[in-house]
Scaffold this active site. Structure first.
Site, short mmCIF file in Angstrom:
data_model
loop_
_atom_site.label_atom_id
_atom_site.label_comp_id
_atom_site.label_asym_id
_atom_site.label_seq_id
_atom_site.Cartn_x
_atom_site.Cartn_y
_atom_site.Cartn_z
N TYR A 1 -3.50 -4.66 14.76
CA TYR A 1 -3.67 -6.90 14.46
C TYR A 1 -3.25 -7.91 15.50
O TYR A 1 -3.51 -8.38 14.73
CB TYR A 1 -2.60 -7.15 13.07
CG TYR A 1 -2.94 -6.32 11.87
CD1 TYR A 1 -3.21 -7.02 10.81
CD2 TYR A 1 -2.76 -4.35 11.87
CE1 TYR A 1 -3.35 -6.56 9.20
CE2 TYR A 1 -2.87 -4.10 10.27
CZ TYR A 1 -3.23 -4.73 9.75
OH TYR A 1 -3.88 -4.28 8.38
N LYS B 1 0.58 -1.68 0.21
CA LYS B 1 -0.34 0.11 -0.17
C LYS B 1 0.98 1.07 -0.44
O LYS B 1 1.99 1.98 0.52
CB LYS B 1 -1.04 -0.24 1.63
CG LYS B 1 -2.19 -1.06 1.13
CD LYS B 1 -3.42 -1.09 2.08
CE LYS B 1 -3.95 0.63 2.44
NZ LYS B 1 -4.50 0.04 3.95
N HIS C 1 4.01 -1.11 7.81
CA HIS C 1 3.05 -0.19 8.51
C HIS C 1 4.14 0.97 8.54
O HIS C 1 5.15 0.95 9.19
CB HIS C 1 2.46 -0.61 9.94
CG HIS C 1 1.23 -1.59 9.23
ND1 HIS C 1 1.04 -2.17 10.39
CD2 HIS C 1 0.61 -2.08 8.99
CE1 HIS C 1 -0.70 -3.63 10.35
NE2 HIS C 1 -0.21 -2.91 8.59
#
Length: 544
Positions: free
Chosen positions: A527, A420, A518
């Site tokens: 998570y 991402k 992240h």
């Protein structure tokens, strides 16, 4: 006795108003009967005269309700001109029992149609209902691929409604629930509006309809929208020959969406903005006057989302999309510095909810692998590799779909991943993960598309030129979970399992953060699915 009866009957006619004259043809007689039953239970009439007087009272209340709605429609006409909420307000204030609950059913859309167009729309809805019933029959019979066969017989109206529902489940149960619920209701509500267009025009809105319609932007005349390039999950995002015109480059929503690096982000934020647009009565993103957004309209939308029970994270995601458009509007000169600063004062929603998703237990993941090993065919070996990469390396489903053969280094057992935000990271895995991955690649061999995971036909034939899409990975895991008898889980739950197991074996959370790709440890903490058992375990070890 006869004289007394005649007197009572005359009294009833004198004082009473029969319900058949109180309820108009397009109104719900059942609702009126419920109201009358309620009043009869409250007042307990002793004779015919009293019963007719109760009926008269119910009729007066019924007509009063209709008049109040008409007054609201007139008041809302002024609000519509001020806030540009005409279409949405029209549905909520029309003094007719049309039961329009779905925000996607716009009464105004049908008021503009000619008699011929209305008849065509009615036939279309009748056809949609027949297809809906056929799909329900296919699902009830079951059998192989019944969900696929049922969805293929649906028309565009129901398919678009199903796909636009962010909470829809794309399996047999989810489709069955949609067909008997939202799908059926949408058709009924649409037919109700079509059948009473004349009454709506004459009794509900009068001349106000012409005034309000001036506030509704005209639809684009082009057949294709510039926003159609923001495509669905399995398609490519392209700025090539999609017919972008000069107006699109001046639309801040288009500018914002094209600035996003991931097609998944573009799809999600496009849907968020489309929801915002439809709340204010616009059918697409091209017709919204984005430069006219103000603090009041954003707060109004935020209040509505809170009223619907949306989680703080969901609301803040929607607000982030709006802020992105505001920034784009400033960048292309549609709003001033001062306006941008004022709009930036809208605060995000505070609070949190229990995070969704779960981590698979060791027993569950072993069952999955063992089940696939039972047949050990090409498709089973491929799925074992996918599950192993998800749990053993924490790859997202789109990362699994986009993984290239050249990204894998078997020598040092590492994989290069573009995640991402177009961020590159190197992930490592255990020896067994790379053994299973190598087993699949040996079957897959070279050639075809550059992606690792490809589609496999019904007869086991490898389709090397067609990569496995993220949705196909999702459906595969759903199918495997059902076959093994596990509680449903998503591809992202494999990633949650990876993070949880790393923390379980004592990895520092900063190391887990790097492995997950992240930017913030706060994201990584979400998570952690070790749950209440770990809390109990550590709490009991505390000496007091």
């Amino acid at each position: 006795m006869e004289k007394t009866y005649q007197l009572r009957r005359l009294n009833a006619v004198k004082h009473g108003i029969l319900s058949k004259e109180a309820v108009l043809p397009h109104e719900s007689r059942e609702e009126f009967e419920d109201l009358l039953t309620q009043y009869e239970a409250d007042f307990v009439p002793a004779n015919a005269t009293e019963r007719t007087l109760v009926e008269e009272l119910a009729s007066i209340v019924w007509r009063k309700k209709r008049l109040l709605k008409a007054e609201n429609a007139k008041i809302n006409n002024g609000l519509a001109n001020a806030l540009n909420l005409s279409q949405r307000l029209l549905n909520s204030s029309a003094p007719l029992s049309l039961h329009i609950e779905d925000e996607k059913i716009e009464a105004r859309e049908f008021l503009k149609l000619s008699t011929k167009e209305l008849e065509e729309k009615r036939k279309e809805m009748e056809s949609e209902e027949q297809k809906r019933q056929l799909a329900e029959e296919i699902l009830s019979q079951g059998g192989r691929n019944c969900t696929k066969r049922a969805s293929e017989c649906l028309g565009d109206f129901l398919l678009n409604l199903w796909y636009s529902d962010e909470y829809a489940q794309y399996d047999r149960h989810g489709l069955s629930k949609f067909l008997s619920g939202k799908g059926k209701t949408a058709i009924e509500q649409t037919m109700a509006v079509i059948n009473h267009v004349t009454e709506v025009k004459e009794q509900a809105l009068g001349n106000a309809i012409n005034q309000v319609s001036l506030c509704v932007p005209e639809k684009m005349s082009e057949k294709s929208s510039n926003f159609e390039i923001i495509e669905a999950e399995d398609r490519n995002f392209s700025l090539g020959s999609s017919g972008i015109n000069e107006n699109a480059l001046k639309n801040p929503a288009f500018v914002y969406l094209t600035s996003l690096g991931s097609k998944f982000s573009r799809t999600g934020m496009k849907n968020a903005l489309l929801r915002f647009a439809k709340f204010f009565g616009f059918q697409n993103l091209e017709t919204v006057p984005w430069e006219r957004i103000n603090v009041a309209s954003i707060n109004l939308y935020k209040t509505q989302l809170l009223k619907e029970g949306r989680s703080p994270n969901t609301i803040n995601t929607y607000l982030a999309a709006i802020r992105g458009v505001i920034k784009a509007a400033w960048q292309i000169g549609l709003i001033s510095d001062h306006e941008k600063l004022i709009l930036a004062t809208v605060k995000p929603v505070r609070g949190s909810r229990k995070y969704s998703g779960r981590a698979l237990s060791q027993i569950e993941s072993s069952k999955l692998i063992s089940f696939c090993r039972a047949k050990n065919e090409a498709i089973d070996i491929r799925d074992i590799a996918i599950i192993s990469l998800g749990i053993g390396c924490g790859l997202r489903r789109n990362e699994l779909s986009e993984l290239k053969l050249d990204d894998i280094n078997f020598t040092d057992q590492s994989i290069r991943v573009i995640g991402k935000g177009n961020k590159e990271r190197i992930v490592c895995g255990s020896e067994i993960v790379f053994i299973r991955l190598k087993e699949w690649i040996n079957i897959r061999s070279g050639g075809g598309c550059p992606e690792v995971f490809v589609r496999i036909g019904k007869h086991g034939d490898l389709r090397l030129n067609r990569k496995l899409s993220p949705m196909a990975i999702f459906k595969m895991l759903q199918k495997r979970a059902q076959a093994v008898g596990l509680e449903k889980f998503t591809p992202h739950d494999l990633r949650r399992t990876f993070a949880t197991r790393m923390l379980d074996v004592g990895a520092d959370i900063s190391i887990v953060k790097e492995a997950m790709g992240h930017s913030s440890i706060n994201t990584t903490q979400r998570y952690d699915r070790r749950g209440l058992e770990k809390v109990r375990e550590y709490s009991r070890s505390i000496q007091v």
